[in-house]
Motif scaffolding. Structure first.
Motif, PDB file in Angstrom:
ATOM      1  N   ASN A 230       0.845  -1.190   0.000  1.00 15.91           N
ATOM      2  CA  ASN A 230       0.000   0.000   0.000  1.00 15.91           C
ATOM      3  C   ASN A 230       0.885   1.246   0.000  1.00 15.91           C
ATOM      4  O   ASN A 230       2.106   1.154   0.148  1.00 15.91           O
ATOM      5  N   ILE A 231       0.273   2.412  -0.151  1.00 18.06           N
ATOM      6  CA  ILE A 231       1.015   3.672  -0.163  1.00 18.06           C
ATOM      7  C   ILE A 231       1.259   4.205   1.247  1.00 18.06           C
ATOM      8  O   ILE A 231       1.888   5.250   1.413  1.00 18.06           O
ATOM      9  N   GLY A 232       0.807   3.505   2.241  1.00 16.17           N
ATOM     10  CA  GLY A 232       1.014   3.882   3.631  1.00 16.17           C
ATOM     11  C   GLY A 232       0.562   2.753   4.529  1.00 16.17           C
ATOM     12  O   GLY A 232      -0.091   1.798   4.079  1.00 16.17           O
ATOM     13  N   THR A 233       0.899   2.818   5.798  1.00 18.17           N
ATOM     14  CA  THR A 233       0.534   1.747   6.730  1.00 18.17           C
ATOM     15  C   THR A 233      -0.726   2.066   7.535  1.00 18.17           C
ATOM     16  O   THR A 233      -1.245   1.200   8.234  1.00 18.17           O
ATOM     17  N   GLU A 234      -1.225   3.290   7.427  1.00 13.75           N
ATOM     18  CA  GLU A 234      -2.426   3.658   8.169  1.00 13.75           C
ATOM     19  C   GLU A 234      -3.649   2.941   7.591  1.00 13.75           C
ATOM     20  O   GLU A 234      -3.743   2.724   6.386  1.00 13.75           O
ATOM     21  N   GLU A 235      -4.609   2.618   8.431  1.00 11.92           N
ATOM     22  CA  GLU A 235      -5.769   1.829   8.013  1.00 11.92           C
ATOM     23  C   GLU A 235      -6.593   2.531   6.946  1.00 11.92           C
ATOM     24  O   GLU A 235      -7.241   1.871   6.125  1.00 11.92           O
ATOM     25  N   MET A 236      -6.616   3.877   6.959  1.00  9.84           N
ATOM     26  CA  MET A 236      -7.468   4.594   6.002  1.00  9.84           C
ATOM     27  C   MET A 236      -6.807   4.777   4.637  1.00  9.84           C
ATOM     28  O   MET A 236      -7.436   5.241   3.690  1.00  9.84           O
ATOM     29  N   LYS A 237      -5.534   4.361   4.493  1.00 10.98           N
ATOM     30  CA  LYS A 237      -4.815   4.538   3.235  1.00 10.98           C
ATOM     31  C   LYS A 237      -5.220   3.475   2.214  1.00 10.98           C
ATOM     32  O   LYS A 237      -5.640   2.377   2.558  1.00 10.98           O
ATOM     33  N   GLY A 238      -5.048   3.814   0.933  1.00 13.82           N
ATOM     34  CA  GLY A 238      -5.237   2.831  -0.119  1.00 13.82           C
ATOM     35  C   GLY A 238      -6.614   2.809  -0.730  1.00 13.82           C
ATOM     36  O   GLY A 238      -7.525   3.524  -0.321  1.00 13.82           O
ATOM     37  N   THR A 239      -6.783   1.949  -1.721  1.00  9.25           N
ATOM     38  CA  THR A 239      -8.050   1.828  -2.442  1.00  9.25           C
ATOM     39  C   THR A 239      -9.093   1.098  -1.598  1.00  9.25           C
ATOM     40  O   THR A 239      -8.787   0.463  -0.594  1.00  9.25           O
ATOM     41  N   ASP A 240     -10.341   1.198  -2.041  1.00 11.89           N
ATOM     42  CA  ASP A 240     -11.423   0.491  -1.352  1.00 11.89           C
ATOM     43  C   ASP A 240     -11.160  -1.009  -1.339  1.00 11.89           C
ATOM     44  O   ASP A 240     -11.428  -1.694  -0.336  1.00 11.89           O
ATOM     45  N   GLN A 241     -10.622  -1.546  -2.454  1.00 10.71           N
ATOM     46  CA  GLN A 241     -10.371  -2.982  -2.539  1.00 10.71           C
ATOM     47  C   GLN A 241      -9.326  -3.416  -1.515  1.00 10.71           C
ATOM     48  O   GLN A 241      -9.444  -4.474  -0.890  1.00 10.71           O
ATOM     49  N   LEU A 242      -8.283  -2.616  -1.345  1.00 12.27           N
ATOM     50  CA  LEU A 242      -7.265  -2.933  -0.343  1.00 12.27           C
ATOM     51  C   LEU A 242      -7.854  -2.920   1.063  1.00 12.27           C
ATOM     52  O   LEU A 242      -7.564  -3.802   1.883  1.00 12.27           O
ATOM     53  N   GLN A 243      -8.667  -1.938   1.354  1.00 15.04           N
ATOM     54  CA  GLN A 243      -9.244  -1.838   2.688  1.00 15.04           C
ATOM     55  C   GLN A 243     -10.206  -2.984   2.972  1.00 15.04           C
ATOM     56  O   GLN A 243     -10.227  -3.531   4.081  1.00 15.04           O
ATOM     57  N   VAL A 244     -10.979  -3.380   1.966  1.00 17.00           N
ATOM     58  CA  VAL A 244     -11.893  -4.523   2.147  1.00 17.00           C
ATOM     59  C   VAL A 244     -11.098  -5.811   2.340  1.00 17.00           C
ATOM     60  O   VAL A 244     -11.412  -6.630   3.206  1.00 17.00           O
ATOM     61  N   ALA A 245     -10.057  -6.001   1.546  1.00 20.56           N
ATOM     62  CA  ALA A 245      -9.229  -7.203   1.678  1.00 20.56           C
ATOM     63  C   ALA A 245      -8.577  -7.262   3.048  1.00 20.56           C
ATOM     64  O   ALA A 245      -8.526  -8.330   3.681  1.00 20.56           O
ATOM     65  N   ALA A 246      -8.089  -6.119   3.538  1.00 25.73           N
ATOM     66  CA  ALA A 246      -7.470  -6.083   4.861  1.00 25.73           C
ATOM     67  C   ALA A 246      -8.489  -6.445   5.940  1.00 25.73           C
ATOM     68  O   ALA A 246      -8.179  -7.203   6.877  1.00 25.73           O
ATOM     69  N   ALA A 247      -9.705  -5.942   5.816  1.00 26.18           N
ATOM     70  CA  ALA A 247     -10.744  -6.252   6.797  1.00 26.18           C
ATOM     71  C   ALA A 247     -11.089  -7.740   6.776  1.00 26.18           C
ATOM     72  O   ALA A 247     -11.285  -8.360   7.840  1.00 26.18           O
ATOM     73  N   GLN A 248     -11.153  -8.328   5.594  1.00 23.61           N
ATOM     74  CA  GLN A 248     -11.462  -9.753   5.485  1.00 23.61           C
ATOM     75  C   GLN A 248     -10.366 -10.610   6.114  1.00 23.61           C
ATOM     76  O   GLN A 248     -10.650 -11.591   6.814  1.00 23.61           O
ATOM     77  N   LEU A 249      -9.114 -10.238   5.869  1.00 24.31           N
ATOM     78  CA  LEU A 249      -8.002 -11.024   6.410  1.00 24.31           C
ATOM     79  C   LEU A 249      -7.906 -10.872   7.931  1.00 24.31           C
ATOM     80  O   LEU A 249      -7.553 -11.821   8.629  1.00 24.31           O
ATOM     81  N   ARG A 250      -8.203  -9.684   8.439  1.00 22.56           N
ATOM     82  CA  ARG A 250      -8.195  -9.505   9.893  1.00 22.56           C
ATOM     83  C   ARG A 250      -9.302 -10.322  10.560  1.00 22.56           C
ATOM     84  O   ARG A 250      -9.125 -10.847  11.658  1.00 22.56           O
TER      85      ARG A 250
END
Length: 346
Positions: A183-203
């Protein structure tokens, strides 16, 4: 224990049959339980085998004169899948005549042929191209996707994470590899919607043999702080090319510096052990062998310009994945995740 054969596309790559056979022979010395199916021009292969009786005794030759060109479009190559050395090597895996295929030929053509012939595993939507990269840590890092899928949704990224973790457990021995999303940063709000959804699913996922803790930036990929870096193929390929370019830049910079004056040349002699270690660490041949993960069979892509040692590393990657039954590991992990939970979280 009887192990499946490894099919070698002896005609693929920039250097030719001799390097592919020399590499297979070197790999055979490390994995002497394996047998090989050598696909290509029989006369040229037989000549190359004269120097390697150990490989000759463990090999069968499948004659083929047709070769996929380096600049050939995948759609064109697909039409000749039944007549080219690359296509016949992949189809040997499909028929069960081999457990894995290794080629140094056209990457796009190899991916297209492999996907059409082998299909993706249950629960996997798209195969991903994964490779090992050197780090400052004890283990290499696995990065995927490196160009097979330029656009990916959250579901694809989650599947890539599962496949990458399964591969990492084989090469690192870690029970729970450290997995991060590029991602372009390590903060949770960074990145595209797809990245944020994938991160939520993996968590939220339970029962997965991995340690997931969000994102990683590109400058941390080689620090040794992560075992698997997951990305879409567009971003992953750019990051890989940037890393390779930086490595060549450092190597060329050192070469220029050490030849600029007599004092520099003396300094080179003093520091030669360190520079040789750096050269070894950055040599792509020592990490050769990208894998198409997610297929019903093992397919390994070697650099087109790989040396015999590089080809040997690619063949040994295939051998190890067969020995450790990578496809079964991925299938078990997908079952542990549960397709319903993946769908429900979208």
């Amino acid at each position: 224990m009887s192990l499946p054969r490894i099919a070698i596309d002896a005609m693929g790559g920039d250097v030719g049959v001799r390097v592919m056979i020399d590499g297979a022979a070197e790999a055979r010395r490390h994995h002497d339980r394996f047998k090989f199916l050598l696909v290509g021009d029989e006369a040229r292969i037989s000549t190359a085998l004269e120097s390697h009786p150990n490989l000759r005794e463990a090999s069968e030759i499948l004659h083929c004169e047709d070769v996929v060109g380096g600049d050939e479009k995948p759609t064109q190559a697909l039409r000749r899948a039944k007549t080219t050395s690359m296509g016949l090597a992949v189809n040997a895996v499909k028929r069960g005549d081999a457990g894995a295929a290794v080629s140094a030929g056209n990457t796009g053509a190899l991916m297209a042929m492999s996907k059409l012939a082998l299909r993706t595993m249950p629960g996997i939507d798209r195969p991903a191209l994964a490779a090992l990269l050197p780090t400052l840590g004890e283990n290499d890092v696995i990065m995927l996707d490196l160009g097979a899928n330029t656009e990916c949704d959250a579901r694809n990224l989650v599947q890539f994470a599962i496949m990458g973790a399964a591969y990492s457990r084989i090469v690192t021995g870690r029970e729970a590899p450290r997995v991060r999303l590029l991602n372009i940063g390590t903060e949770e709000m960074k990145g595209t919607d797809q990245l944020q959804v994938a991160a939520a699913q993996l968590r939220a996922a339970t029962g997965l043999a991995m340690s997931f803790d969000g994102y990683i930036e590109a400058d941390k990929i080689n620090r040794g702080e992560v075992d698997v870096v997951v990305s879409d193929g567009f971003s992953g390929n750019i990051a890989l090319k940037a890393i390779e370019g930086a490595a060549r830049f450092v190597t060329d910079l050192l070469r220029n510096a050490f030849t600029s004056s007599l004092r520099s040349k003396i300094g080179f002699l003093v520091s030669r052990p360190a520079t040789e270690l750096l050269k070894h660490h950055l040599d792509p041949n020592n990490h050769n062998g990208a894998v198409f993960l997610g297929l019903n069979g093992v397919v390994v892509k070697s650099h087109g310009s790989a040396t015999a040692g590089g080809v040997a590393n690619a063949v040994m990657v295939a051998a190890r994945l067969l020995e450790e039954d990578l496809t079964q590991r991925i299938a078990a992990d997908m079952a542990a995740l549960g397709e319903d939970r993946l769908r429900d979280s979208k």
